[in-house]
Write a protein that holds these residues in place. Structure first.
Motif, short mmCIF file in Angstrom:
data_model
loop_
_atom_site.label_atom_id
_atom_site.label_comp_id
_atom_site.label_asym_id
_atom_site.label_seq_id
_atom_site.Cartn_x
_atom_site.Cartn_y
_atom_site.Cartn_z
N SER A 34 0.86 -1.22 -0.12
CA SER A 34 0.05 -0.01 -0.05
C SER A 34 1.03 1.01 0.13
CB SER A 34 -1.05 -0.03 1.22
OG SER A 34 -1.82 -1.19 1.24
N ALA A 35 1.97 1.12 0.70
CA ALA A 35 2.76 2.29 0.53
C ALA A 35 3.49 2.63 -0.33
CB ALA A 35 3.86 2.33 2.07
N GLN A 36 3.76 1.53 -1.29
CA GLN A 36 4.35 1.93 -2.74
C GLN A 36 3.89 2.80 -3.57
OE1 GLN A 36 3.97 0.48 -5.99
NE2 GLN A 36 5.96 1.73 -6.46
N THR A 37 2.56 2.92 -3.48
CA THR A 37 1.76 3.59 -4.42
C THR A 37 2.29 5.29 -4.44
OG1 THR A 37 0.07 2.23 -4.59
CG2 THR A 37 -0.34 4.27 -5.61
N GLY A 38 2.15 5.71 -3.00
CA GLY A 38 2.31 7.14 -2.74
C GLY A 38 3.79 7.32 -2.82
N TRP A 39 4.76 6.31 -2.54
CA TRP A 39 6.18 6.68 -2.74
C TRP A 39 6.35 6.89 -4.19
CZ3 TRP A 39 10.08 8.29 -0.04
CH2 TRP A 39 11.39 7.67 -0.52
N LEU A 41 4.73 8.19 -6.49
CA LEU A 41 4.21 9.45 -7.08
C LEU A 41 5.03 10.47 -6.52
CD1 LEU A 41 0.32 9.01 -6.28
CD2 LEU A 41 1.66 9.01 -8.61
N LEU A 42 6.10 10.41 -5.61
CA LEU A 42 6.82 11.23 -5.25
C LEU A 42 7.85 11.77 -6.30
CD1 LEU A 42 7.62 10.64 -1.47
CD2 LEU A 42 6.06 12.16 -2.29
N PRO A 176 8.33 7.57 4.36
CA PRO A 176 7.08 7.35 4.65
C PRO A 176 6.85 6.09 5.28
CG PRO A 176 7.30 8.49 2.75
CD PRO A 176 8.76 8.27 3.10
N THR A 179 7.55 2.10 3.90
CA THR A 179 8.30 1.90 2.48
C THR A 179 9.70 1.07 2.71
OG1 THR A 179 9.46 4.01 3.20
CG2 THR A 179 7.67 4.26 1.76
#
Length: 454
Positions: A34-39, A41-42, A176, A179
């Motif tokens: 789940s954390a990978q999607t936001g990471w 996008l950075l 985050p 990650t």
């Protein structure tokens, strides 16, 4: 089942850790996925802020981490500090260059515009060894995470405190949440993690046996993997070598980290014209090494990481001696406690002996005598391994010509083999496949994607 942190210098248990149950593994894998999607996008600039902070954490806590390494796997404290320094270098390198390494590439074609872009794969599963417990992880994780992947770590079972300290370092650097996570699991549980659909790719540094197992499971599930495996690196000394310099470097190349390195010099291939002189001076250098407390600056011989590894090495030495190798020094346990093994030199080693055919993962040097450079090249390549090697000569043109003929992922001329973030690193044959470091390493765990526009 538990993991034991044991001080190899004393044999004393430092701490015990329980391995995780299936539900704990499942929870963490879901969190990291789940954390990978936001990471991802950075921007590279945003990710680099965290990576530079991680470098600063390593710089500030250098002595603390060095002592952890020293306590768990016995590395000399001065060598452990150097390992942490290398982690700083690796983090800062990828913070600075990841954007350049993964920049979009415009390529001419029949399209109005066609380009190649590099996108993260997802979550990388890192299976790491104990011999460089911090650097081995950082050299895989730093590029993978700068590319937008998240990482889970399964570390060697004898360095659990180092494994948890790595997770703590990422957390302190402000990455985050989820990650980067450490999994406290066994080798058997690692097989299940490899197969898990939440894992996109795998990187392993370890033995050829472990590599075969990981590659088989990854292949069954059609997952990318990079394998950095064992080595039996040749250290070729030609007849025109500067012996004073070469011998000094040879002692370092074999006995640094107690010889427990995949890229340590293992087989010293000596041209007859200089062999006797080299052996005489090499033995004198080895005889000056001193065992003792690995925290002491005066100590040059630390314990091996575990007693079972020392016992296996000793068995290889005994079998080689039974087959005709000549013992010049060492070949015995030393000290009343711990996993100490005497620095050992075996002369007149030849193919068919364990000292030639197998990886000697410890403080044992195998000396091989040859007639000329041509025979040196032949015997250097007469191995199932192909990780690295070195050539020693006053004539660098000649040295480069020989280096080009060595079947390995890298060959150094007049230098001890080392990894460097600016250069690709990896092997061929039973030393594995794929590359770490440089732009080659960061492109291993990305989708190299063509975009065609008309």
């Amino acid at each position: 089942m538990s993991m034991l942190s044991i001080n190899p210098a004393t044999g004393q248990i430092i701490q015990s850790f329980s391995t995780w149950q299936t539900d704990a593994i499942d929870t963490v894998l879901s969190q990291v996925e789940s954390a990978q999607t936001g990471w991802a996008l950075l921007s590279f600039e945003q990710r680099s802020v965290y990576m530079r902070k991680l470098a600063e954490i390593f710089r500030q806590r250098r002595d603390h981490y060095a002592n952890l390494i020293n306590d768990e796997m016995g590395k000399l404290l001065k060598e452990a500090r150097a390992e942490i320094d290398k982690c700083v270098l690796g983090c800062e390198h990828y913070a600075a260059y990841a954007k350049t390494y993964l920049a979009d590439e415009d390529i001419a074609s029949d399209a109005s515009r066609s380009l190649v872009i590099y996108q993260p794969l997802g979550t990388l599963f890192c299976i790491m060894p104990w011999n460089f417990p911090f650097w081995q992880l950082i050299r895989a994780a730093a590029p993978a995470m700068m590319a937008g992947n998240t990482v889970v770590l399964k570390h060697a079972s004898n360095v659990p405190r180092c494994a948890l300290a790595l997770e703590e370092a990422f957390r302190e650097a402000g990455f985050p949440e989820n990650t980067f996570r450490t999994l406290m699991i066994t080798a058997a549980q690692a097989e299940t993690v490899i197969a898990d659909p939440r894992i996109a790719a795998i990187t392993l540094t370890g033995s050829s046996t472990a590599g075969r197992s990981v590659a088989a499971i990854a292949g069954q599930h059609l997952k990318k993997c990079v394998l950095e495996l064992g080595g039996s690196d040749p250290f070729i000394v030609l007849d025109d070598a500067d012996l004073e310099c070469t011998v000094a470097q040879a002692v370092t190349a074999r006995f640094q980290n107690m010889g427990q390195s995949c890229i340590a010099a293992k087989r010293f291939i000596l041209v007859d014209a200089i062999a006797d002189s080299f052996v005489r001076h090499f033995k004198a250098g080895v005889d000056q090494l001193r065992s003792g407390d690995p925290k002491a600056e005066s100590t040059s011989i630390a314990p091996m990481a575990r007693t079972d590894l020392r016992d296996s090495l000793h068995a290889q030495v005994k079998r080689s001696l039974a087959m005709g190798a000549i013992l010049l020094t060492g070949g015995e346990f030393i000290g009343a406690q711990g996993a100490y093994y005497a620095p050992t030199i075996l002369d007149h080693v030849r193919p068919g002996m364990p000292a030639f055919d197998e990886e000697l993962f410890g403080p044992v040097a195998a000396l091989v005598r040859v007639k000329n450079a041509e025979e040196a090249i032949q015997l250097a390549n007469h191995t199932s391994f192909g990780l690295a090697g070195s050539v020693w000569t006053r004539d660098t043109t000649r040295g480069e010509a020989v280096a080009r003929q060595i079947q390995a992922g890298c060959t150094f001329v007049n230098g001890v083999v080392k990894s460097d973030p600016r250069l690709p690193f990896g092997g061929i044959k039973e030393s594995g496949f794929g590359r770490e470091l440089c732009y080659h390493g960061i492109r291993e765990f990305v989708n190299i994607k063509t975009v065609w526009v008309s």
